[in-house]
Design a protein around this motif. Structure first.
Motif, short mmCIF file in Angstrom:
data_model
loop_
_atom_site.label_atom_id
_atom_site.label_comp_id
_atom_site.label_asym_id
_atom_site.label_seq_id
_atom_site.Cartn_x
_atom_site.Cartn_y
_atom_site.Cartn_z
N ALA A 2 0.82 -1.20 0.00
CA ALA A 2 0.00 0.00 0.00
C ALA A 2 0.86 1.26 0.00
N ASP A 3 1.96 1.26 0.75
CA ASP A 3 2.85 2.43 0.77
C ASP A 3 3.44 2.70 -0.60
N ALA A 4 3.84 1.65 -1.30
CA ALA A 4 4.41 1.84 -2.64
C ALA A 4 3.36 2.44 -3.58
N ALA A 5 2.15 1.96 -3.47
CA ALA A 5 1.08 2.50 -4.32
C ALA A 5 0.75 3.94 -3.93
N ALA A 6 0.82 4.24 -2.64
CA ALA A 6 0.50 5.60 -2.19
C ALA A 6 1.51 6.61 -2.72
N HIS A 7 2.80 6.25 -2.69
CA HIS A 7 3.82 7.14 -3.25
C HIS A 7 3.53 7.45 -4.72
N LEU A 29 1.51 11.20 -9.02
CA LEU A 29 0.61 11.49 -10.13
C LEU A 29 -0.29 12.67 -9.83
N LEU A 30 -0.70 12.80 -8.55
CA LEU A 30 -1.61 13.88 -8.19
C LEU A 30 -0.90 15.18 -7.88
N GLY A 31 0.45 15.13 -7.82
CA GLY A 31 1.21 16.36 -7.53
C GLY A 31 1.17 16.76 -6.07
N THR A 32 0.91 15.82 -5.17
CA THR A 32 0.82 16.13 -3.72
C THR A 32 1.98 15.54 -2.95
N LEU A 33 3.06 15.17 -3.66
CA LEU A 33 4.21 14.55 -3.00
C LEU A 33 4.93 15.60 -2.15
N THR A 34 5.22 15.27 -0.87
CA THR A 34 5.88 16.21 0.05
C THR A 34 7.38 15.92 0.10
N LEU A 83 9.58 12.47 -0.62
CA LEU A 83 10.71 12.36 -1.53
C LEU A 83 11.91 11.76 -0.81
N GLY A 84 12.09 12.14 0.47
CA GLY A 84 13.20 11.55 1.23
C GLY A 84 13.02 10.06 1.42
N GLU A 85 11.76 9.65 1.68
CA GLU A 85 11.51 8.22 1.83
C GLU A 85 11.75 7.48 0.53
N LEU A 86 11.38 8.11 -0.61
CA LEU A 86 11.64 7.47 -1.89
C LEU A 86 13.12 7.33 -2.13
N GLY A 87 13.90 8.39 -1.74
CA GLY A 87 15.35 8.30 -1.91
C GLY A 87 15.93 7.19 -1.09
#
Length: 836
Positions: free
Chosen positions: A811-816, A821-826, A830-834
């Motif tokens: 679910a976390d992977a899908a949420a990212h 896609l929605l432009g609401t990434l904080t 981004l740090g968690e994705l890194g």
């Protein structure tokens, strides 16, 4: 070439631009008073039309038997045909023009005689005769040409092995292994830079007489040697044709001081031969004869190509036309055309590509010892420079330029059957111009113009005139939309001539044809198919006859399968007729009566039948189910979007359409709940249709499946039930694990000795599922559908077949991804994705 001063024999290759230029130069030098051309003498009265500005080649002479238009022959002419150049030259110079080949009245009769007698050259003949005139020989005619490339010997034709290709003989003598390449180097590339003439085939400046006639003298000498060696080359009708040509040449010599003959180079030695008129007449005596009519018809470059199976037998008419019309630098101009085409198709081609392609083609020609780059060299250069070695864009060049989509035009006052004239008038009024290039036509039937276009196209389909074919629309799927794929083919002229027996206008002919089809239909379904075609074609005059035949056949036909097969077409006609403003009330009454009879007889028809009959009836069951769902009341106005007619206020009565729907639903329930007297395939299909309509809930469906898969049921019968139930695509198994559990449990309990009998049926059933459905069912089976049978707990997700707890990592992977896609990434995301 003749050695006499009063006759000049010009041996040519049909559709050869080099021959055409040479003929023009020879006529300019010789200035004949009469020009004789190889072709059907019945067309002499049509030669004046060649000078009409409205006549644009490619065109063809069409000769057909008056009482049997399918027996016909075409004589095509392109802009670069020597015969066409001779026709235009004579018209401009005021010289007499005559065709001198064997009359079509004899040649078509001879072909028919060969067909009836089983002659090796006989057999079924196409509407337009195959005529590969691609050697120095004939204009096209109603029989295979002796000047064609050597055909593959036919074991059933004793003369096939003796037929020769004169081009191949001359090419081998010159040291070439490719006859086409030799002909291009020796003839087609002579003066192809345009010194001999201006674009468009207009006469160029005259030249020295000896120089203009020298090529024909050399070719005549070569053909004379070949004819001495091979005789008629294996073509037994050549002596007849050449005898008739000699007679016509004698007539012209008596009437004129200078006569030019334009014919296939193969025939020149025979025409120059010293024979007597008595001998030639004796050879032609007693030939069979039929009555024929002739006219000009439009032709296409595609039909000039050998691969099309009709006409002239040249692989590259577009290239030949370019060679004939280019005023100078033909290779450079050709590369410019190719670059323009590729740019239109969004290929990145620049001027530098053109320059490099010209250089490469010239280099290849020099390496191969050719006087000028030919089609092979230019094609290799285009592939390497402009197409990056790919054959995909090269196929576009081949189709659009090398062959081409040119469609000729014929003057409106050219002789034609009345039906052809009416069709031309309708085409002009509806702004539907015939085109050789295939195109799609989108119609909105709410517009008067588009509705009239639709009626015309449907009427032509009724007459089997294949101009347009219905296509699936890529846009709206409303019933007021129609999509047609249009492409005009030259053989439509034959179809029009054949259809002329039904009437003098398109409408009257289509009405008469519809009536005839209905009266002579062999099955009830054939009659309903005619009725369905009558509505979109607007054939109001034919409908009374069609309806009478339909009512009579429906009343007498007691076969439920016939009734079921006839119902869908009838319902479609009723349902969608009114969008074209057609009254379909009478058809509606017949359709309701037909549907009621199907409801009465269908259960009995399903009893005690074998597996093959069950498959046929399952198809009928599904089609009847869809038809009953579409059928409005017998007095309804028809198509969707049609406002109901106002009625006086009165006590509401029963709805006939709803009553029929309920009656068919009762038939399906009877089939689904009957015992094993009904095949399992039909019981399963009936249960699925009831479930799809909401007349059967999931619990009842599970009960019926449990009964069908009980241990007392034979495994093959149970597998057949599953096949019928899951024929809708199997999506039920993904959304209801109870059904999947029943099938899984039954399959696990099938005895080993019966499993091999069941497996093919199940494999066929599951193979029809969509890939996503198969994948979903497989995932559920892997997890074990038995979990769905436990009592639901608080952790259940609420939908059977899905996980009972949240998988947080997934679910976390899908949420990212969703936030991205929605432009609401904080910044935290981004740090968690890194870190990931």
């Amino acid at each position: 070439m003749s050695t006499t001063d009063d006759v000049l024999l010009l041996g040519v290759r049909h559709h050869g631009p080099g021959s055409a230029r040479a003929v023009r130069a020879a006529l300019d030098a010789y200035r004949p008073q009469a020009v004789l051309i190889e072709g059907p003498p019945e067309a002499d009265a049509l030669t004046a039309l060649a000078a009409d500005p409205a006549m644009r080649p490619p065109v063809a002479l069409l000769a057909h038997v008056v009482d049997d238009p399918a027996r016909a022959g075409f004589w095509p002419f392109a802009e670069f045909s020597p015969e066409w150049v001779a026709l235009r030259w004579a018209a401009k110079a005021g010289a007499e023009v005559r065709f001198i080949d064997l009359p079509a009245a004899h040649s078509l009769a001879l072909r028919s005689a060969d067909d009836e007698s089983g002659h090796p050259d006989g057999g079924a003949t196409p509407p337009a005769p195959a005529h590969p005139a691609d050697s120095p020989g004939d204009a096209p005619g109603p029989e295979p040409d002796p000047d064609a490339a050597a055909p593959t010997p036919d074991a059933g034709d004793p003369g096939a092995a003796a037929r020769i290709d004169p081009l191949a003989v001359l090419a081998r003598t010159a040291g070439y292994d490719d006859p086409e390449r030799w002909w291009e180097d020796a003839v087609e590339h002579r003066g192809s830079a345009g010194e001999e003439g201006a674009p468009g085939g207009e006469p160029g400046p005259g030249g020295d007489s000896a120089d203009a006639l020298a090529p024909f003298a050399a070719l005549a000498e070569a053909m004379g040697v070949i004819r001495q060696t091979y005789g008629d080359g294996g073509h037994t009708q050549d002596p007849l044709r050449e005898a008739h040509m000699r007679l016509r040449v004698r007539e012209a010599r008596r009437a004129h001081e200078r006569t030019a003959v334009v014919c296939g180079a193969w025939h020149v030695p025979a025409l120059a031969e010293k024979t007597t008129a008595t001998a030639d007449r004796a050879l032609l005596k007693g030939l069979p004869k039929v009555k024929v009519e002739t006219t000009w018809v439009p032709w296409t470059h595609r039909r000039l190509a050998r691969a099309s199976g009709y006409g002239a037998g040249i692989d590259s008419p577009g290239w030949y036309r370019h060679l004939f019309t280019a005023p100078d630098r033909p290779v450079t101009r050709w590369m410019t055309k190719v670059a323009g085409l590729l740019r239109e198709e969004d290929y990145p081609v620049s001027s530098a590509h053109v320059i490099e392609a010209v250089r490469l083609s010239d280099t290849l020609a020099a390496m191969r010892g050719r006087p000028l780059a030919g089609l092979a060299e230019t094609t290799d250069a285009v592939r390497a420079v402009m197409c990056d070695g790919s054959d995909v864009p090269l196929a576009l060049v081949q189709d659009r330029l090398v062959v081409g989509e040119v469609l000729g035009e014929v003057p409106p006052d050219a002789p034609a059957v009345p039906l052809a004239r009416d069709l031309a008038r309708e085409q002009r009024s509806l702004r539907l111009k015939p085109e050789a290039l295939e195109r799609e036509l989108e119609l909105d039937l709410r517009k008067d113009l588009d509705a009239a276009r639709s009626r015309l196209l449907h009427r032509l389909r009724m007459l089997h005139i294949g101009w347009g074919e219905p296509a699936r629309s890529r846009g709206s799927t409303g019933t007021f939309r129609e999509t047609w794929r249009l492409r005009w083919e030259p053989e439509a002229a034959i179809r029009i001539a054949e259809a002329g027996i039904w009437g003098t206008t398109v409408e009257s002919a289509a009405n008469a044809r519809a009536e005839d089809l209905a009266v002579h239909a062999t099955t009830l379904a054939d009659v309903t198919a005619v009725a369905e075609q009558c509505l979109p074609a607007g054939l109001a005059d034919a409908l009374p006859t069609v309806m009478r035949v339909l009512a009579d056949r429906a009343a007498l036909d007691a076969d439920v399968a016939h009734l079921a097969a006839a119902l869908p077409a009838l319902v479609r006609a009723v349902r969608y007729g009114d969008v074209r403003g057609t009254d379909s009330a009478a058809l509606g009454a017949v359709a309701h009566g037909l549907a009621r009879r199907v409801c009465v007889g269908f259960p009995a028809a399903c009893t005690g039948i074998d597996a093959d009959a069950a498959r046929v009836l399952r198809t009928h069951m599904e089609e009847v189910h869809r038809a009953v769902g579409l059928l409005p009341g017998p007095d309804a106005g028809g198509g969707p979007g049609t406002a109901p007619a106002p009625v006086p206020a009165q006590r509401p009565g029963p709805d006939p359409a709803r009553e029929l729907h309920d009656r068919w639903g009762a038939v399906l329930r009877t089939l689904a709940e009957r015992d094993e007297a009904i095949p399992g395939l039909l019981r399963g299909a009936a249960a699925r249709l009831l479930l799809d309509d909401g007349r059967l809930d999931a619990g009842e469906a599970a009960r019926l499946m449990g009964l069908a898969l009980s241990p007392g049921t034979a495994p093959t019968e149970a597998a057949a039930w599953i096949e019928g139930f899951l024929a809708g695509g199997g999506i039920l198994l993904v959304h209801d694990e109870r059904l999947l559990a029943l099938i899984d449990g039954w399959l696990a309990a099938v005895p080993a000795d019966s499993f091999t009998d069941v497996l093919p049926l199940l494999r066929r059933t599951f193979a029809e599922f969509e890939p996503g459905v198969r994948r979903g069912v497989g995932e559920l089976v892997r997890r074990g559908p038995a979990a769905a049978r436990r009592p639901p707990g608080p952790a259940d997700a609420g939908l059977p077949g899905f996980g009972t707890a949240l998988d947080r990592a997934r679910a976390d992977a899908a949420a990212h991804t969703a936030r991205l896609l929605l432009g609401t990434l904080t910044t935290t995301d981004l740090g968690e994705l890194g870190d990931d």
